[in-house]
Design a protein around this motif. Structure first.
Motif, PDB file in Angstrom:
ATOM      1  N   PRO A 494       0.826  -1.209   0.000  1.00 58.93           N
ATOM      2  CA  PRO A 494       0.000   0.000   0.000  1.00 58.93           C
ATOM      3  C   PRO A 494       0.862   1.263   0.000  1.00 58.93           C
ATOM      4  CG  PRO A 494      -0.766  -1.573   1.628  1.00 58.93           C
ATOM      5  CD  PRO A 494       0.535  -2.081   1.129  1.00 58.93           C
ATOM      6  N   HIS A 495       0.384   2.296  -0.647  1.00 64.12           N
ATOM      7  CA  HIS A 495       1.144   3.527  -0.770  1.00 64.12           C
ATOM      8  C   HIS A 495       1.117   4.325   0.524  1.00 64.12           C
ATOM      9  CE1 HIS A 495       1.019   3.720  -5.459  1.00 64.12           C
ATOM     10  NE2 HIS A 495       1.344   2.531  -4.994  1.00 64.12           N
ATOM     11  N   VAL A 496       2.165   5.125   0.682  1.00 63.23           N
ATOM     12  CA  VAL A 496       2.257   6.032   1.827  1.00 63.23           C
ATOM     13  C   VAL A 496       1.121   7.054   1.739  1.00 63.23           C
ATOM     14  CG1 VAL A 496       3.673   7.829   2.909  1.00 63.23           C
ATOM     15  CG2 VAL A 496       4.749   5.742   2.009  1.00 63.23           C
ATOM     16  N   LYS A 497       0.465   7.274   2.871  1.00 63.62           N
ATOM     17  CA  LYS A 497      -0.635   8.251   2.921  1.00 63.62           C
ATOM     18  C   LYS A 497      -0.087   9.667   3.167  1.00 63.62           C
ATOM     19  CE  LYS A 497      -3.851   4.968   2.893  1.00 63.62           C
ATOM     20  NZ  LYS A 497      -4.808   4.791   1.789  1.00 63.62           N
ATOM     21  N   ARG A 498      -0.763  10.641   2.585  1.00 65.47           N
ATOM     22  CA  ARG A 498      -0.393  12.039   2.816  1.00 65.47           C
ATOM     23  C   ARG A 498      -1.604  12.789   3.377  1.00 65.47           C
ATOM     24  NH1 ARG A 498       3.277  13.245  -2.561  1.00 65.47           N
ATOM     25  NH2 ARG A 498       5.267  12.639  -1.630  1.00 65.47           N
ATOM     26  N   PHE A 499      -1.329  13.580   4.412  1.00 64.54           N
ATOM     27  CA  PHE A 499      -2.395  14.355   5.046  1.00 64.54           C
ATOM     28  C   PHE A 499      -2.187  15.834   4.722  1.00 64.54           C
ATOM     29  CE2 PHE A 499      -3.775  16.948   8.710  1.00 64.54           C
ATOM     30  CZ  PHE A 499      -5.142  16.694   8.642  1.00 64.54           C
ATOM     31  N   SER A 500      -3.243  16.457   4.258  1.00 67.38           N
ATOM     32  CA  SER A 500      -3.191  17.885   3.954  1.00 67.38           C
ATOM     33  C   SER A 500      -3.781  18.659   5.117  1.00 67.38           C
ATOM     34  CB  SER A 500      -3.965  18.196   2.664  1.00 67.38           C
ATOM     35  OG  SER A 500      -4.083  19.592   2.483  1.00 67.38           O
ATOM     36  N   ALA A 501      -2.908  19.450   5.792  1.00 69.06           N
ATOM     37  CA  ALA A 501      -3.388  20.258   6.908  1.00 69.06           C
ATOM     38  C   ALA A 501      -4.352  21.328   6.420  1.00 69.06           C
ATOM     39  CB  ALA A 501      -2.197  20.901   7.629  1.00 69.06           C
ATOM     40  N   LYS A 502      -4.176  21.717   5.186  1.00 76.30           N
ATOM     41  CA  LYS A 502      -4.993  22.794   4.633  1.00 76.30           C
ATOM     42  C   LYS A 502      -6.415  22.328   4.362  1.00 76.30           C
ATOM     43  CE  LYS A 502      -4.877  26.299   1.019  1.00 76.30           C
ATOM     44  NZ  LYS A 502      -4.138  26.837  -0.143  1.00 76.30           N
ATOM     45  N   THR A 503      -6.556  21.123   3.754  1.00 72.13           N
ATOM     46  CA  THR A 503      -7.887  20.634   3.371  1.00 72.13           C
ATOM     47  C   THR A 503      -8.412  19.571   4.321  1.00 72.13           C
ATOM     48  OG1 THR A 503      -7.003  18.871   1.953  1.00 72.13           O
ATOM     49  CG2 THR A 503      -7.323  21.052   0.951  1.00 72.13           C
ATOM     50  N   GLY A 504      -7.495  18.956   5.109  1.00 75.12           N
ATOM     51  CA  GLY A 504      -7.914  17.883   6.003  1.00 75.12           C
ATOM     52  C   GLY A 504      -8.105  16.550   5.296  1.00 75.12           C
ATOM     53  N   GLU A 505      -7.688  16.455   4.019  1.00 75.56           N
ATOM     54  CA  GLU A 505      -7.865  15.229   3.246  1.00 75.56           C
ATOM     55  C   GLU A 505      -6.642  14.316   3.376  1.00 75.56           C
ATOM     56  OE1 GLU A 505      -8.627  16.383  -0.741  1.00 75.56           O
ATOM     57  OE2 GLU A 505     -10.720  16.902  -0.369  1.00 75.56           O
ATOM     58  N   VAL A 506      -6.920  13.007   3.326  1.00 70.09           N
ATOM     59  CA  VAL A 506      -5.852  11.999   3.316  1.00 70.09           C
ATOM     60  C   VAL A 506      -5.843  11.362   1.934  1.00 70.09           C
ATOM     61  CG1 VAL A 506      -4.988   9.853   4.302  1.00 70.09           C
ATOM     62  CG2 VAL A 506      -6.111  11.547   5.774  1.00 70.09           C
ATOM     63  N   THR A 507      -4.706  11.394   1.262  1.00 65.79           N
ATOM     64  CA  THR A 507      -4.598  10.843  -0.100  1.00 65.79           C
ATOM     65  C   THR A 507      -3.407   9.896  -0.191  1.00 65.79           C
ATOM     66  OG1 THR A 507      -3.245  12.719  -0.810  1.00 65.79           O
ATOM     67  CG2 THR A 507      -5.629  12.883  -1.156  1.00 65.79           C
ATOM     68  N   ASP A 508      -3.444   9.029  -1.208  1.00 69.59           N
ATOM     69  CA  ASP A 508      -2.319   8.143  -1.478  1.00 69.59           C
ATOM     70  C   ASP A 508      -1.242   8.890  -2.257  1.00 69.59           C
ATOM     71  OD1 ASP A 508      -3.222   5.895  -0.244  1.00 69.59           O
ATOM     72  OD2 ASP A 508      -4.151   5.042  -2.038  1.00 69.59           O
ATOM     73  N   SER A 509       0.011   8.713  -1.838  1.00 72.85           N
ATOM     74  CA  SER A 509       1.121   9.233  -2.621  1.00 72.85           C
ATOM     75  C   SER A 509       1.533   8.169  -3.631  1.00 72.85           C
ATOM     76  CB  SER A 509       2.303   9.564  -1.708  1.00 72.85           C
ATOM     77  OG  SER A 509       2.879   8.359  -1.209  1.00 72.85           O
ATOM     78  N   ASP A 510       2.581   8.427  -4.394  1.00 79.05           N
ATOM     79  CA  ASP A 510       3.112   7.429  -5.326  1.00 79.05           C
ATOM     80  C   ASP A 510       4.268   6.665  -4.691  1.00 79.05           C
ATOM     81  OD1 ASP A 510       3.244   6.159  -7.912  1.00 79.05           O
ATOM     82  OD2 ASP A 510       5.102   7.290  -8.252  1.00 79.05           O
ATOM     83  N   LEU A 511       4.426   6.789  -3.372  1.00 76.95           N
ATOM     84  CA  LEU A 511       5.577   6.208  -2.693  1.00 76.95           C
ATOM     85  C   LEU A 511       5.198   4.985  -1.867  1.00 76.95           C
ATOM     86  CD1 LEU A 511       7.289   9.492  -1.432  1.00 76.95           C
ATOM     87  CD2 LEU A 511       7.920   8.107  -3.434  1.00 76.95           C
ATOM     88  N   ILE A 512       6.127   4.052  -1.766  1.00 73.29           N
ATOM     89  CA  ILE A 512       5.955   2.837  -0.969  1.00 73.29           C
ATOM     90  C   ILE A 512       7.068   2.792   0.055  1.00 73.29           C
ATOM     91  CG2 ILE A 512       6.058   0.308  -1.033  1.00 73.29           C
ATOM     92  CD1 ILE A 512       4.909   0.529  -3.911  1.00 73.29           C
ATOM     93  N   ASP A 513       6.699   2.606   1.311  1.00 73.72           N
ATOM     94  CA  ASP A 513       7.677   2.498   2.387  1.00 73.72           C
ATOM     95  C   ASP A 513       8.269   1.087   2.384  1.00 73.72           C
ATOM     96  OD1 ASP A 513       8.461   1.737   5.304  1.00 73.72           O
ATOM     97  OD2 ASP A 513       8.371   3.927   5.297  1.00 73.72           O
ATOM     98  N   VAL A 514       9.589   0.987   2.201  1.00 74.70           N
ATOM     99  CA  VAL A 514      10.253  -0.310   2.056  1.00 74.70           C
ATOM    100  C   VAL A 514      10.069  -1.170   3.299  1.00 74.70           C
ATOM    101  CG1 VAL A 514      12.474  -1.471   1.740  1.00 74.70           C
ATOM    102  CG2 VAL A 514      11.938   0.592   0.410  1.00 74.70           C
ATOM    103  N   GLU A 515      10.311  -0.606   4.478  1.00 74.63           N
ATOM    104  CA  GLU A 515      10.203  -1.385   5.715  1.00 74.63           C
ATOM    105  C   GLU A 515       8.763  -1.831   5.961  1.00 74.63           C
ATOM    106  OE1 GLU A 515      12.652  -2.554   7.335  1.00 74.63           O
ATOM    107  OE2 GLU A 515      14.202  -1.415   6.280  1.00 74.63           O
ATOM    108  N   HIS A 516       7.796  -0.983   5.620  1.00 75.35           N
ATOM    109  CA  HIS A 516       6.390  -1.341   5.795  1.00 75.35           C
ATOM    110  C   HIS A 516       6.028  -2.514   4.880  1.00 75.35           C
ATOM    111  CE1 HIS A 516       1.875  -0.156   5.562  1.00 75.35           C
ATOM    112  NE2 HIS A 516       2.091  -1.075   6.463  1.00 75.35           N
ATOM    113  N   PHE A 517       6.513  -2.467   3.641  1.00 74.84           N
ATOM    114  CA  PHE A 517       6.265  -3.562   2.694  1.00 74.84           C
ATOM    115  C   PHE A 517       6.825  -4.870   3.231  1.00 74.84           C
ATOM    116  CE2 PHE A 517       8.641  -5.803  -0.797  1.00 74.84           C
ATOM    117  CZ  PHE A 517       7.590  -6.607  -1.206  1.00 74.84           C
ATOM    118  N   LEU A 518       8.068  -4.846   3.714  1.00 78.10           N
ATOM    119  CA  LEU A 518       8.700  -6.075   4.211  1.00 78.10           C
ATOM    120  C   LEU A 518       8.003  -6.574   5.472  1.00 78.10           C
ATOM    121  CD1 LEU A 518      12.433  -5.069   3.643  1.00 78.10           C
ATOM    122  CD2 LEU A 518      11.042  -6.610   2.250  1.00 78.10           C
ATOM    123  N   ALA A 519       7.537  -5.649   6.301  1.00 81.72           N
ATOM    124  CA  ALA A 519       6.814  -6.050   7.517  1.00 81.72           C
ATOM    125  C   ALA A 519       5.495  -6.722   7.166  1.00 81.72           C
ATOM    126  CB  ALA A 519       6.578  -4.827   8.405  1.00 81.72           C
TER     127      ALA A 519
END
Length: 605
Positions: A494-519
């Motif tokens: 799953p992609h790293v989530k991004r939180f916008s303080a301005k809008t309050g929305e949580v969106t998917d980035s195009d990035l994958i956390d390596v350690e999270h994937f292996l875990a």
């Protein structure tokens, strides 16, 4: 042993279907066709099995005809074979002859070790898989094996107190790669050819291109370990059946006509059943197909052909279980043998004081299939050739292991064919291990976590994260598999989530956390990825079946013919409804009148 057993190379027409690098395609299917057609494709295995049974009935009738040759014709054929046999029997190949030279004793008899037998398998498995055995050596293998089989009764008993495990290998049907995979699986289950009891449960030949080579290896294995290796007769170890299905032609093409009478003698010498003692998982009767009633006592080995006999031997080699049957009835689907109910199988086990009825003979999707007979008794079907027949199907292969302890439960080991859809032509050792050992996609990824870790970190700009495209590229390169990583990504990484303080929305980035994937791999996440992995394999196999001209794409005519065939054979409620033309156009995203493999794969999404 540390021997790497390679698989048979894909045929030229299947190589043409290997996809180009993954292209992201998404199609909208009208009227719920996407779910419907995928459900129908999951029934492809059952459809293939029913079509294959129709072919088998026809070939069984041909076998019956061959077994009924007029006596004079049979005598003339035998006389010609004997004359040819005499003409080459004294011709031992010189040491500079390009063949595998078997180790011989001072009397020129085969003197094999297990290492020699595995070296013979390795010799046959060398690309481009055209290494042959010299007829003199094949005859020597038959002679040495016959010395072992001659003293064995029709029903062989595995000695008590001698083995910690017994393994059962099912149908091999002339498939060298599946023999290799079965031996690797056997070793992975904790045993070996010399240390454990191993039962090869018939149907060594026919249907595959390397019946001579598979049989040569099994003969060598038997000669090397006569106290621990057991060969049961299958319905294809029959002179008439192998004449109809092609093994006789293979023998005569590769070795000459003169050896066939010796092969027939070998068929007649094979035992019909093997009994595993109760100290190993409660014990088992291991027989190729079914039950020969009223008991196994006073049973004699059959003639070279038994397909027409209609007796207990025929039943043992041709029958099938049917949970809806009580007692016995004729097996119309095969044209020989019986259908037997669970009551018959259970009664046989009660008579023998054993817990497990182990058979082969019947293609099962998962390689090993279990049926509960009640009262702690079970019936297992073990089928060891993958993608049957001729890599056109989509079944796994498997073996069954019975370990020490009367209360232990038999354990299946499964493996998949390396003729996998979307496999790159330069598959890595990771992929070879995966397909040989039959592990799931998820298990394979977990096993090689360190490989992925280093590869992903090298690709990462910050040492912690990679882009989606980098992740897919690393997975392809590390495994050698191009299986549609974009489809599997959502389950595995799953992609790293991004939180916008301005809008309050949580969106998917195009990035994958390596350690999270292996875990996630370590935690066992990704079961849905395994399902998608299998689904892609089944879709690809169906694609090959529908691609009648082997062009690598489905024309409108091929697609319409395939839909028609599916609808003729699928039950009501599972047929493809609606306009097939509309469905074709929905799948043909680029509108060029041909469904290519990438458009076909888009149905996974």
């Amino acid at each position: 042993m540390g021997i790497h057993f390679r698989r048979l190379a894909a045929s030229s027409w299947s190589k043409a279907l290997l996809p180009s690098p993954s292209i992201s395609i998404r199609a909208d299917f009208p009227n719920g066709h996407s779910r419907q057609i995928q459900r129908c494709f999951s029934d492809k295995f059952r459809l293939s099995a029913s079509l294959d049974q129709s072919i088998e009935r026809s070939l069984t009738q041909l076998s019956l005809s061959l077994s009924s040759l007029p006596p004079q014709a049979e005598q003339d054929s035998a006389r010609n074979d004997q004359e040819e046999e005499a003409s080459f029997s004294l011709t031992r190949p010189s040491l500079d002859c390009p063949t595998f030279h078997l180790p011989l004793d001072i009397q020129n008899r085969v003197d094999m070790t297990t290492d020699d037998a595995l070296a013979l398998l390795q010799y046959f498995s060398e690309e481009p898989y055209n290494n042959e055995i010299h007829p003199w050596y094949f005859r020597a293998l038959l002679d040495a094996a016959m010395e072992v089989l001659a003293v064995r009764p029709a029903v062989v008993k595995v000695p008590t107190g001698k083995f910690d495990r017994a393994h059962v290998v099912g149908d091999l049907h002339g498939s060298l790669p599946d023999l290799s995979s079965a031996l690797v699986a056997l070793g992975a289950a904790g045993g070996g050819l010399a240390s454990d009891a191993v039962v090869f449960n018939g149907d060594f030949v026919d249907r595959g291109a390397h019946g001579v080579e598979v049989l040569s290896c099994l003969l060598a294995i038997l000669i090397a370990s006569p106290d621990s290796v057991f060969l049961n007769r299958g319905n294809h170890e029959d002179s008439a059946v192998s004449g109809a299905y092609g093994f006789r032609e293979e023998v005569e093409t590769k070795l000459g006509r003169g050896l066939w009478p010796k092969v027939e003698e070998f068929f007649s010498a094979l035992p019909l059943a093997t009994l595993v003692p109760s100290e190993l998982a409660g014990g088992a009767i291991v027989v190729h197909a079914g039950v020969g009633l009223p008991s196994l006592e006073n049973l004699s080995k059959g003639a070279a052909s038994v397909v027409k006999a209609g007796d207990r031997v025929t039943d043992l080699l041709w029958s099938d279980p049917d949970v809806e049957v009580k007692g016995l009835r004729d097996n119309e689907s095969r044209g020989a043998g019986k259908f037997f109910g669970v009551d018959v199988a259970g009664a046989a086990l009660d008579e023998l004081k054993l817990k497990n009825f182990v058979r082969s003979h019947e293609q099962v999707y998962s390689g090993v299939q279990k049926c509960d007979l009640g009262d702690g008794k079970s019936l297992y079907t073990v089928f060891s050739v993958t993608d049957y027949p001729n890599w056109e199907g989509c079944n796994e292969g498997g073996i069954l292991t019975l370990a020490k302890g009367e209360d232990s439960i038999p354990v299946p080991s499964r493996y998949s064919s390396e003729e996998f859809p979307m496999v790159s032509k330069t598959a890595s050792s990771v992929h070879s291990e995966m397909t040989s050992l039959g592990t799931s996609l998820l298990t394979t990824l977990k096993t090689h976590k360190a490989v992925f870790h280093s590869s992903l970190l090298r690709a990462s700009a910050d040492g912690r994260r990679v882009t989606s495209e980098q992740w897919r590229s690393c997975m392809r390169d590390a495994t050698g598999l191009d299986v549609g990583w974009s489809e599997l990504e959502v389950f595995l990484a799953p992609h790293v989530k991004r939180f916008s303080a301005k809008t309050g929305e949580v969106t998917d980035s195009d990035l994958i956390d390596v350690e999270h994937f292996l875990a996630r791999l370590e935690d066992g996440a990704g079961g849905e990825a395994d399902k998608a992995f299998r689904r892609g394999r089944e879709l690809y196999v169906l694609f090959k079946r529908l691609d009648a001209d082997g062009s690598g794409g489905l024309s409108r005519e091929e697609f319409m013919r395939g839909v028609s065939l599916l609808n003729e054979n699928l039950p009501e409620g599972e047929k493809i409804e609606g306009d097939a033309e509309e469905l074709f156009e929905a799948i043909d995203v680029d509108g060029n009148g041909i469904i290519d493999i990438e458009e076909w794969r888009a149905m996974l999404k």
